[in-house]
Scaffold this motif. Sequence first.
Motif, PDB file in Angstrom:
ATOM      1  N   CYS A  68       0.851  -1.159   0.038  1.00 34.40           N
ATOM      2  CA  CYS A  68       0.056   0.107  -0.010  1.00 34.40           C
ATOM      3  C   CYS A  68       0.856   1.455  -0.180  1.00 34.40           C
ATOM      4  N   PHE A  69       0.493   2.202  -0.532  1.00 35.05           N
ATOM      5  CA  PHE A  69       1.229   3.503  -0.463  1.00 35.05           C
ATOM      6  C   PHE A  69       0.243   4.764   0.111  1.00 35.05           C
ATOM      7  N   ALA A  70       0.889   5.582   0.537  1.00 36.25           N
ATOM      8  CA  ALA A  70       0.147   6.884   1.011  1.00 36.25           C
ATOM      9  C   ALA A  70       1.147   8.064   0.961  1.00 36.25           C
ATOM     10  N   ASP A  71       0.518   9.248   1.040  1.00 40.48           N
ATOM     11  CA  ASP A  71       1.471  10.344   1.030  1.00 40.48           C
ATOM     12  C   ASP A  71       1.236  11.266   2.232  1.00 40.48           C
ATOM     13  N   ASP A  72       2.301  12.112   2.535  1.00 44.23           N
ATOM     14  CA  ASP A  72       1.761  13.097   3.557  1.00 44.23           C
ATOM     15  C   ASP A  72       2.555  14.301   3.051  1.00 44.23           C
ATOM     16  N   SER A  73       2.005  15.454   3.310  1.00 40.66           N
ATOM     17  CA  SER A  73       2.519  16.567   2.839  1.00 40.66           C
ATOM     18  C   SER A  73       2.414  17.851   3.628  1.00 40.66           C
ATOM     19  N   GLY A  74       3.118  19.014   3.473  1.00 40.47           N
ATOM     20  CA  GLY A  74       2.782  20.292   4.165  1.00 40.47           C
ATOM     21  C   GLY A  74       3.598  21.335   3.844  1.00 40.47           C
ATOM     22  N   LEU A  75       3.539  22.395   4.427  1.00 39.97           N
ATOM     23  CA  LEU A  75       4.022  23.800   3.959  1.00 39.97           C
ATOM     24  C   LEU A  75       5.154  24.081   5.186  1.00 39.97           C
ATOM     25  N   CYS A  76       6.331  24.391   4.906  1.00 34.46           N
ATOM     26  CA  CYS A  76       7.309  24.705   5.791  1.00 34.46           C
ATOM     27  C   CYS A  76       7.937  26.317   5.557  1.00 34.46           C
ATOM     28  N   VAL A  77       7.853  27.199   6.718  1.00 31.91           N
ATOM     29  CA  VAL A  77       8.057  28.285   6.385  1.00 31.91           C
ATOM     30  C   VAL A  77       9.461  28.770   7.326  1.00 31.91           C
ATOM     31  N   ASP A  78      10.310  29.434   6.582  1.00 34.56           N
ATOM     32  CA  ASP A  78      11.642  29.536   7.258  1.00 34.56           C
ATOM     33  C   ASP A  78      11.568  30.297   8.535  1.00 34.56           C
ATOM     34  N   ALA A  79      11.048  31.551   8.354  1.00 35.40           N
ATOM     35  CA  ALA A  79      11.169  32.533   9.513  1.00 35.40           C
ATOM     36  C   ALA A  79      10.452  32.110  10.518  1.00 35.40           C
ATOM     37  N   ILE A  80       9.558  31.210  10.657  1.00 39.46           N
ATOM     38  CA  ILE A  80       8.946  30.408  11.565  1.00 39.46           C
ATOM     39  C   ILE A  80       9.395  29.302  12.119  1.00 39.46           C
ATOM     40  N   GLY A  81      10.383  28.796  12.040  1.00 36.71           N
ATOM     41  CA  GLY A  81      11.187  27.649  12.148  1.00 36.71           C
ATOM     42  C   GLY A  81      10.715  26.372  11.539  1.00 36.71           C
ATOM     43  N   GLY A  82      10.314  26.697  10.156  1.00 39.11           N
ATOM     44  CA  GLY A  82       9.869  25.518   9.312  1.00 39.11           C
ATOM     45  C   GLY A  82       8.274  25.224   9.639  1.00 39.11           C
ATOM     46  N   LYS A  83       7.563  25.849  10.478  1.00 36.38           N
ATOM     47  CA  LYS A  83       6.228  25.592  10.667  1.00 36.38           C
ATOM     48  C   LYS A  83       5.336  26.186   9.607  1.00 36.38           C
TER      49      LYS A  83
END
Length: 201
Positions: A68-83
């Motif tokens: 089985c496969f799955a994905d996970d993703s998100g947005l990382c913003v440098d100025a707030i420590g990758g949040k």
Amino acid sequence: MQKFKEIIFASHNKGKIAEIREILSPLGIKVLSGEDIDLPEVEETGKTFEENAYIKALAAAKEKNIPCFADDSGLCVDAIGGKPGVYTARYAPNRDFNKGMDKLLDELKETNSSNRAAHFSCVIVLAYPDGNYKAFEGRVDGAIATQKSGTAGFGYDPIFIPTGFNRSFAEFDSIEKNKISHRGRALQKFINFLKDNKGSL
Ligand code: IMP
């Protein structure tokens, strides 16, 4: 390596399912997903995209006894420590991404930083019932806009401007976005792996 005629995409996201079916059907592999079968409920307790994708893919692989496969993703913003990173979906109040974008723009303003660098990441994990797995990563670099623009896409697209462009992802059509997006890039690596193995997993 075994010849499997079916593979399960452990997701309920209709947009992602349609895209993946279309891309994998020429390989002769039937893709089943949360639209066709019951999938185990899992908590995304991982600290990385890869861990979360693995948790989702492995739970389904163990229960169904096929890869089985799955994905996970998100947005990382440098100025707030990758949040917000792995918490991107949960960062938006009540999963309202319009509010999530406002929250992010406010948080960035409060830092007084001129650094607006950010990236989207996506990891696709193919997991086997015995716990073995392979991970395929995609990333797109860019910057957070000062205001939202565009109506296409989903999530945080209206405030993300990919490097080399002067418009947001929400001003791209889906074909154009998939060519450079984090998910498109991760998916391309996964497809190359499937092609190299001639449909065996
Ligand atoms: P998940 O991979 O479904 O857990 O998604 C994580 C969250 O990241 C989504 O709910 C979106 O808000 C955001 N996200 C992931 N990929 C994209 C994208 O291509 N555009 C905009 N937002 C995205």
